[in-house]
Design an enzyme around this catalytic site. Structure first.
Site, PDB file in Angstrom:
ATOM      1  N   SER A 166      91.441  74.338  24.792  1.00  0.00           N
ATOM      2  CA  SER A 166      91.871  73.688  23.559  1.00  0.00           C
ATOM      3  C   SER A 166      91.047  72.414  23.334  1.00  0.00           C
ATOM      4  O   SER A 166      89.833  72.491  23.188  1.00  0.00           O
ATOM      5  CB  SER A 166      93.375  73.411  23.594  1.00  0.00           C
ATOM      6  N   ASP A 266      96.202  83.362  18.481  1.00  0.00           N
ATOM      7  CA  ASP A 266      95.903  81.932  18.413  1.00  0.00           C
ATOM      8  C   ASP A 266      95.261  81.606  17.063  1.00  0.00           C
ATOM      9  O   ASP A 266      94.295  82.258  16.660  1.00  0.00           O
ATOM     10  CB  ASP A 266      94.953  81.565  19.553  1.00  0.00           C
TER      11      ASP A 266
END
Length: 323
Positions: A166, A266
């Site tokens: 991330s 995602d």
């Protein structure tokens, strides 16, 4: 009577409030846990060290149980949107123990400064400082009392990797770009980079990303404005949008191997796939690989407490890269 209500400078609902007096409240995060010798689940050992005092940059080092030979080194950057979490939090401690044990690597998990107390580019600076510190251990000098013995005794500097998830994947990209433009101590080269579920964004939506005004209200946009309010170009700054027109060429990545990991559920998936495609088209001389787990969401392999089949598959793929 004067009001005691403090004025909010910026916030992400249910996550963080940054007040005009400089104080910050965080409403989400995992507890800190201490390092441990011989983790009961994996046998890995860990310890905390200080890399720099001003600014304060620290790290948690991990070693697998079997240390009979020199080990690849992974400099790891944790997730948390640049404003949450820690190298010392329970989820990252559990994850690094798993990964180090499976991959048989020495890991350096960097505790970089968080926004908004230390807005970007502070995290980028800290991660570069940490990588330079690791690389400095490749230089053999008389009197190594200032050196970290785990790195000196067990680190293989011909197999130096960087990686993160991330925000950490964003950090890994930008540190790899910097390593392509500047030298590391001892002439060390980054062999490979792992960009997992990377936090990249931009004003022009691609794939399934929000359209129109919704992109400006997206958590990804709001987060970037919180952590780097002074960024030139805002959400199209090359640090967050390395694919934007005018950004440095991806051919400049300072590593020879690249693993881009995505998850099918995602929101950040499509942009990372695009990033992977553009790296391959850029003229970069390295070897790029894309790995997707279709059934899962953002950072599932870190957030899941128990090792599911997909977590095992993800960690197995990372371990296969870290050779």
């Amino acid at each position: 009577m004067a009001s005691t209500t403090k004025e909010i400078a910026s916030e992400l609902p249910n996550l963080i409030k940054h007040y005009k007096d400089g104080t910050v409240e965080r409403f989400f995060g995992f507890p800190y846990v201490p390092p441990s010798l011989n983790d009961p689940q994996t046998g890995a050992s860990s310890k905390d060290i200080t890399i720099s005092h001003n600014p304060l940059v620290s790290a948690r080092l991990y070693l697998p149980r079997n240390k009979s030979q020199k080990l690849p080194i992974l400099v790891y950057f944790h997730c948390g949107g640049f404003f949450l979490e820690s190298a010392f939090s329970s989820i990252h401690h559990r994850y690094l123990n798993r990964l180090v044990s499976e991959a048989q690597v020495l890991a350096v998990s960097v505790e970089y400064r968080l926004a908004p107390e230390s807005p970007l580019p502070a995290a980028y600076e800290d991660c570069w400082t940490a990588l330079q510190w690791v690389a400095s251990h490749s230089i053999h000098q008389d009197g190594t009392s200032h050196k970290e013995p785990w790195l000196v005794d067990f680190g293989d500097f011909d197999r130096l990797y960087i990686g993160g998830d991330s925000a950490g994947g964003n950090l890994a990209h930008n540190i790899a770009m910097k390593a392509g433009a500047e030298s590391l101590n001892g002439g060390v080269k980054v062999l490979g980079a792992i960009l997992s579920h990377s936090y990249f964004w931009g004003s022009k939506p691609i794939g399934s990303e929000p359209k129109g005004e919704d992109i400006e209200k997206s958590p990804q946009c709001l987060c970037w404005n919180l952590v780097y309010p002074g960024a030139d170009g805002g959400i199209d700054n090359p640090l967050i949008n390395p694919m934007v027109s005018g950004a440095p060429s991806l051919a400049g990545l300072g590593c020879s191997r690249l693993l881009v990991c995505v998850a099918g559920k995602d929101e950040l998936r499509d942009r990372s796939v695009w990033y992977y495609d553009l790296v391959k088209e850029s003229g970069w001389k390295g070897e790029a690989e894309l790995f997707e787990v279709e059934e899962e969401g953002h950072c599932f392999h870190i957030l899941y407490e128990k090792e599911t089949e997909n977590v095992a598959k993800m960690i197995e793929r990372l371990a296969a890269f870290l050779v």
